[in-house]
Design a protein around this motif. Structure first.
Motif, short mmCIF file in Angstrom:
data_model
loop_
_atom_site.label_atom_id
_atom_site.label_comp_id
_atom_site.label_asym_id
_atom_site.label_seq_id
_atom_site.Cartn_x
_atom_site.Cartn_y
_atom_site.Cartn_z
N ILE A 167 -7.53 3.25 -2.28
CA ILE A 167 -6.23 2.59 -1.96
C ILE A 167 -5.30 2.62 -3.16
O ILE A 167 -5.72 2.38 -4.09
N LEU B 167 -7.13 -8.21 -1.22
CA LEU B 167 -8.01 -7.00 -0.98
C LEU B 167 -9.11 -7.17 0.01
O LEU B 167 -9.63 -6.60 1.13
N LEU C 71 -1.89 1.30 -4.71
CA LEU C 71 -1.11 0.13 -4.44
C LEU C 71 0.33 0.10 -5.41
O LEU C 71 0.26 0.56 -6.49
N VAL D 279 0.68 -1.11 -0.03
CA VAL D 279 -0.10 0.10 -0.07
C VAL D 279 0.86 1.33 0.04
O VAL D 279 1.80 1.51 0.75
N ALA E 241 -3.66 5.44 1.51
CA ALA E 241 -5.08 4.83 1.70
C ALA E 241 -5.98 5.78 2.53
O ALA E 241 -5.17 6.52 3.41
#
Length: 330
Positions: free
Chosen positions: A88, A113, A90, A80, A83
């Motif tokens: 979010i 997820l 990534l 991550v 967030a």
């Protein structure tokens, strides 16, 4: 059993009509069909049974039933960058499938997820709005609410999301350019995509194809296996399956390590088509999603709202490859 002498697959289909023939065939082939305790796998064989014989089928869940099940990913696979309540962001590693599909029903980013963010079960596709190929590394965004997902999809459709990639390609890319060749399924190999002749400005793409636009800019040059390579920045206007890989191949500059599109096309537009080494010096396509920029869906969209921008650093295997080619990453 009154079916003696009949084909096994026919008998099984008649006795178990609640299951599809394809599903029953898969159970036959994996030894889940028995007569008097003896597993049978040859679906075309004739039934040989005595009166009172018992035919048993042991149903097995289809692999796709695990597609949307929460499951933790291996350490280092769910990275991550940022967030908040809406999104979010990534850094997807190479080797991770984004969305379940045939052959990859489990162990996908979607499964990870759902495990890490259970609320994503309420959102279509667990909030995924765009994908990266399994062996492409880099930055991508996932929505945490239906409102955020809808807004991000709208931005993608409007082509306002900025996506910048880095790729190492075979050959010498002399200058910046723009590829506008529409894309569709390769008529000779339905597992692959292909670029088709560009249409005139404003014209609709041919049936079975979609508009695809890639901008590219050479950044540095090097040698790999005594063969010229170019480090290229690619900007996407559209997001077609395998777009950069197919478009660069169509110009005579296939990506290093690409297992599907790693050889130059005979019809490539490049003036000189480089001879790619027989032994691939890289285990995947040399492609990384470096930058992603969009208007944050959780913020007011007043005119002039600055976009949110995110970067995923180059993967370590790409850095090693660039070093081997004598190229400084940029």
């Amino acid at each position: 059993m009154a079916a003696t002498g009949e084909r096994l697959d026919k008998v099984v289909a008649q006795l178990f009509p609640q299951f599809s023939r394809a599903r029953l065939l898969s159970w036959l082939q994996t030894g889940l069909v028995e007569i008097d305790g003896q597993a049978l796998s040859d679906y075309s064989s004739k039934i040989k049974a005595k009166g009172g014989s018992r035919l048993t089928v042991t149903p097995m869940a289809a692999p796709e039933t695990a597609a949307y099940v929460p499951a933790p990913l291996a350490p280092g696979m769910l990275n991550v960058i940022a967030a908040d309540a809406a999104v979010i962001v990534l850094d997807k590693p190479a080797g991770l499938v984004v969305h379940p599909a045939a052959g990859n029903w489990q162990g996908t980013l979607l499964n990870g997820l759902l495990h890490a963010y259970p609320e994503l079960a309420e959102i279509p596709r667990a909030g995924i709005v765009h994908r990266l190929d399994k062996e492409t590394s880099g930055v991508m965004v996932v929505a945490r609410t239906l409102t955020a997902q809808t807004e991000l999809v709208r931005q993608l459709q409007a082509r306002t999301v900025k996506r910048e990639y880095r790729a190492l390609v075979w050959g010498h890319v002399p200058a910046a350019g723009k590829i506008t060749a529409p894309m569709g399924r390769d008529p000779r190999d339905r597992l692959k995509m292909a670029a088709f002749p560009a249409t005139e400005a404003g014209a609709e793409p041919a049936p079975g194809t979609k508009t695809a636009v890639t901008h590219y800019q050479p950044l540095a040059y090097g040698l790999l296996c005594d063969t010229p390579v170019t480090w290229v920045a690619c900007h996407l206007e559209t997001g077609r399956t395998h777009q950069i890989r197919v478009h660069m191949q169509s110009q005579g500059w296939p990506l290093v390590g690409d297992p599907l599109y790693g050889k130059p096309l005979k019809t490539a537009q490049s003036a000189t088509v480089v001879k790619v080494p027989a032994a691939m010096p890289f285990a995947r396509q040399a492609l990384h999603a470096l930058h992603l920029q969009f208007i944050h869906p959780g913020e007011p969209h007043a005119e002039g709202t600055p976009p949110s921008a995110y970067t995923a650093p180059l993967a370590s295997d790409l850095l090693t490859l660039l070093s081997q080619a004598g190229i400084q990453p940029c």
